[in-house]
Design an enzyme around this catalytic site. Structure first.
Site: not given
Ligand code: F6R
Length: 271
Positions: A67, A138, A143
């Protein structure tokens, strides 16, 4: 799906990085799907260390990120383009022409999303997709209520995701975008292998829903239950609400596929 429970976050992160390294050694032109976020920073630290100390070779590796925020230029310090350069690409011998992220600045977002899917297909599809998970379940930025067959597209972020991720914008939380371009759940499920990493007690409740609850678009990570080769690596904290913890520990200690990894532990990083 296989769930692997490791004692500490350091152990879980080491295992994830070692698994990626093994796949890259088996196939030098691996098509690797990448994630960003706090959880992945340490994975990329370890991969950079394996490159420096053990010669892990990224020269033929092709990457596709999950993303990118809509409205941030690639050189914006908060963009995922910048994140990837900082945490991985500038630290290993990857050819930047082989790295891909969605174009969050495209005038025609739908056309850009289609082109991203076409590029993945032109590389023969994703060999291995690395995932984190958000507190709302997600994967990528899919979402709640994202179609479980969705493809790369632009997506509005939930207030919860905006609040959580704006803390990564330092003293500019107001610059956190409201929308992102993300691979779809269907795009992710097409990867030949998936590894999801989750660490920390704040992920325990959502991990229980995603892994042991029903498959539902309200928790898009639950769609991973459909994938034939999905590994989920959690530390004891993130796995704290799982019912089948003993079984998951048994799998790691007894399944032959995991034998080469049983001595992989936190290399004293103390995370
Ligand atoms: C980022 C992504 C998100 C994150 C998720 C967890 O490229 O795709 O799905 O993996 O929001 O983020 P953290 O590791 O910051 O808790």
């Amino acid at each position: 799906m296989e769930v692997i429970l490791r004692p500490t976050a350091g152990d879980a992160v080491q295992l994830t990085a070692r698994l990626i390294a093994a796949r890259l050694r088996e196939k030098h032109d691996l098509v690797l799907g990448l994630a960003t976020g706090r959880t992945m920073e340490v994975v990329y630290d370890i991969l950079a260390g394996l490159h420096t100390n053990e010669g892990l070779d990224f020269s033929l590796c092709r990457t596709f990120n999950l993303d990118e925020y809509i409205g941030l230029t690639p050189d914006d310090p908060h963009s995922y383009h910048s994140y990837m350069k900082k945490h991985l690409f500038s630290r290993v011998n990857i050819d930047l022409r082989n790295t891909h992220l969605p174009d969050g600045m495209a005038v025609d977002l739908k056309a850009a999303a289609r082109r991203y899917e076409e590029k993945i297909a032109a590389c023969g599809g994703l060999d291995l997709q690395l995932l984190g998970i958000g507190h709302d379940g997600h994967i990528g930025f899919n979402e709640p209520l994202s179609s479980l067959r969705s493809r790369t597209r632009d997506k509005s972020l939930t207030p919860d995701t905006i609040a959580v991720n704006s803390t990564m914008f330092g003293d500019e939380p107001h610059r956190m975008p409201r929308r992102a371009m993300t691979m779809g759940v269907g795009t992710i499920l097409d990867a030949r292998e998936i590894v999801l990493l989750a660490t920390g007690a704040s992920k325990a409740a959502i991990m229980a829903k995603a892994l042991e609850g029903p498959v539902t678009s309200m928790v898009t990570a639950s769609a991973l239950q459909w994938h034939p080769a999905c590994k989920v690596i959690v530390d004891e904290a993130a796995g704290g609400a799982l019912k089948e913890r003993d079984y998951y520990r048994w799998i790691f200690e007894n399944e032959p596929d995991w034998a080469p990894y049983r001595d992989v532990a936190d290399a004293g990083r103390g995370i």
